[in-house]
Design a protein around this motif. Structure first.
Motif, PDB file in Angstrom:
ATOM      1  N   ASN A 167       0.834  -1.210   0.000  1.00  0.00           N
ATOM      2  CA  ASN A 167       0.000   0.000   0.000  1.00  0.00           C
ATOM      3  C   ASN A 167       0.864   1.253   0.000  1.00  0.00           C
ATOM      4  OD1 ASN A 167      -2.416  -1.394  -0.016  1.00  0.00           O
ATOM      5  ND2 ASN A 167      -2.769  -1.211   2.181  1.00  0.00           N
ATOM      6  N   THR A 227      -7.704   4.767 -11.978  1.00  0.00           N
ATOM      7  CA  THR A 227      -6.753   3.905 -12.668  1.00  0.00           C
ATOM      8  C   THR A 227      -6.782   4.202 -14.158  1.00  0.00           C
ATOM      9  OG1 THR A 227      -8.398   2.137 -12.898  1.00  0.00           O
ATOM     10  CG2 THR A 227      -6.970   2.079 -10.953  1.00  0.00           C
ATOM     11  N   GLU A 263       2.596   1.704  -3.451  1.00  0.00           N
ATOM     12  CA  GLU A 263       1.709   2.231  -4.482  1.00  0.00           C
ATOM     13  C   GLU A 263       1.354   3.689  -4.226  1.00  0.00           C
ATOM     14  OE1 GLU A 263      -2.108   0.805  -7.135  1.00  0.00           O
ATOM     15  OE2 GLU A 263      -1.529  -0.337  -5.357  1.00  0.00           O
ATOM     16  N   LEU A 264       1.155   4.035  -2.957  1.00  0.00           N
ATOM     17  CA  LEU A 264       0.797   5.406  -2.618  1.00  0.00           C
ATOM     18  C   LEU A 264       1.913   6.372  -2.974  1.00  0.00           C
ATOM     19  CD1 LEU A 264      -1.172   7.409  -1.243  1.00  0.00           C
ATOM     20  CD2 LEU A 264      -0.083   6.835   0.938  1.00  0.00           C
ATOM     21  N   THR A 318      -7.238   6.528  -3.120  1.00  0.00           N
ATOM     22  CA  THR A 318      -6.853   5.873  -4.365  1.00  0.00           C
ATOM     23  C   THR A 318      -7.065   6.816  -5.530  1.00  0.00           C
ATOM     24  OG1 THR A 318      -9.070   4.944  -4.630  1.00  0.00           O
ATOM     25  CG2 THR A 318      -7.431   3.575  -3.517  1.00  0.00           C
ATOM     26  N   ASP A 319      -6.150   6.792  -6.453  1.00  0.00           N
ATOM     27  CA  ASP A 319      -6.298   7.573  -7.677  1.00  0.00           C
ATOM     28  C   ASP A 319      -7.189   6.793  -8.643  1.00  0.00           C
ATOM     29  OD1 ASP A 319      -6.015   9.572  -9.502  1.00  0.00           O
ATOM     30  OD2 ASP A 319      -3.827   9.473  -9.612  1.00  0.00           O
ATOM     31  N   GLN A 321      -5.468   4.885   2.326  1.00  0.00           N
ATOM     32  CA  GLN A 321      -6.710   4.373   1.747  1.00  0.00           C
ATOM     33  C   GLN A 321      -7.206   5.218   0.584  1.00  0.00           C
ATOM     34  OE1 GLN A 321      -7.788   1.388   2.933  1.00  0.00           O
ATOM     35  NE2 GLN A 321      -5.932   1.580   4.168  1.00  0.00           N
ATOM     36  N   TYR A 375     -12.295   5.150  -7.082  1.00  0.00           N
ATOM     37  CA  TYR A 375     -11.582   6.390  -6.818  1.00  0.00           C
ATOM     38  C   TYR A 375     -11.957   6.919  -5.437  1.00  0.00           C
ATOM     39  CZ  TYR A 375      -9.981  11.189  -7.979  1.00  0.00           C
ATOM     40  OH  TYR A 375      -9.354  12.406  -8.013  1.00  0.00           O
TER      41      TYR A 375
END
Length: 349
Positions: free
Chosen positions: A161, A289, A164-165, A286-287, A284, A221
């Motif tokens: 996590n 995708t 990726e962040l 999220t962009d 937590q 998102y």
């Protein structure tokens, strides 16, 4: 890549070389930038003694390894009996540990990841949790910082996590002396955005990008997270975590229960505690995708030589009027019984 380079070599749990399987039916190998890759080997059932749970599969001329986690047996209509061994690559061993003690992390993200791996695998307080051949190397130049508190989370999920962040790659290789070397890395920019490295371009104009598919997806998102900490009712500590200020329809919210994070009866100041909750919430977010997939011809651009998983490249489709400078986040390599090789990359954010 030739079949000779993709041949699976089987090692037992003591890292003794058992055999190279050169008559497999199919072999699929997936490497990912942020998360764990996987593999699947389908071959004749005569190799049943080699393909055992816990044994290692590596490719010839490669220092990555997978761990066999699943065995299947199949019989075809032609009475051919097959065994299918599958599993994940070495970073998966992080998933065998949880963050066992209340851990407060502040500072550089890569240093915090190093602390998590060290405290839960390399040098844990409980000797039985130690994996003796794990070492860590940080090749990332990231200056991103974090302030967060953990307890009980799965180590693999937490580390991936964070990767990726903060756009950090996670890798693990098997060294010559049988160490599991975890590596954090950034990937190399080979796109039109820079002028230091040779450009890597995948384009229909160059006939090296086929069967292309582009998708932009906002279904998961999340821009803002409401984090609930310790306390009950109106006395519960609640903090908003946001990557950037959003309002109206541009704001996508969710809730995170972080009641396991506590102030230890005010030993941690309220200001610090709220920053830690915010850090948990940021994980937590999220962009959207944006992924570009397609079969790539690696004849002139050689995977593992000219370009690697994690590199930033330029992808172009002139018919769609689209050009992206994007990261190579996944490659699925496969080779069949005939020796036909295929590499399907995924480019994304």
């Amino acid at each position: 890549m030739s079949k000779e380079q993709m041949m699976p070599l089987i090692l037992n749990q003591s890292f003794e070389r058992l055999a190279i399987i050169d008559d497999f039916i199919s072999f699929i190998w997936t490497q990912r930038f942020y998360t764990v890759g996987d593999f699947e080997l389908c071959t004749d059932v005569k190799y049943v003694d080699l393909l055992q749970i816990g044994n290692y599969v590596i490719r010839t001329k490669d220092n990555h390894a997978g761990i066999i986690e699943k065995i299947q047996y199949k019989r075809t209509e032609e009475s051919q009996e097959m065994i299918i061994a599958s599993g994940r690559l070495l970073p998966s061993i992080l998933g065998r540990r949880v963050i066992s003690a209340q851990t407060q992390l502040t500072g550089n993200v890569t240093g915090c990841i190093s602390t998590l791996i060290n405290q839960n695998i390399i040098s844990p307080s409980l000797a039985s949790r130690r994996i003796s051949n794990v070492i860590f190397q940080n090749d990332s130049a990231s200056t991103e910082t974090m302030d967060v508190q953990y307890i009980g989370q799965n180590l693999l999920e937490t580390v991936t996590n964070l990767c990726e962040l903060y756009s950090i790659g996670l890798d693990c290789i098997l060294t010559d002396d049988n160490k599991f070397k975890f590596i954090l890395y950034d990937g190399t920019d080979r796109s039109y955005n820079q002028s230091t490295n040779p450009y890597i371009i995948f384009s229909d104009d160059y006939d090296n990008l086929m069967n292309a598919e582009y998708e932009k997806n906002y279904e998961e998102y999340t821009t803002d997270v409401l984090v609930g900490g310790e306390g009950e009712g109106i006395n519960r500590t609640m903090v908003w975590a946001s990557q950037q200020a959003r309002s109206g329809l541009a704001r996508y919210e969710t809730f995170l229960d972080a009641s396991s994070a506590v102030t230890n009866e005010q030993i941690i100041t309220q200001e610090t505690y709220e920053k830690q909750l915010e850090g948990l919430g940021l994980e937590q977010t999220t962009d959207y995708t944006a992924a570009f997939t397609g079969e790539v011809d690696f004849t002139n651009v050689v995977l593992g030589v000219d370009v690697f998983v994690g590199d930033i490249v330029t992808v172009q489709n002139t018919n769609w009027g689209m050009m992206l400078n994007t990261r190579l986040i996944e490659v699925i390599e496969s080779i069949g019984e005939s020796g036909a090789y295929s590499a399907i990359p995924t480019f994304g954010n």
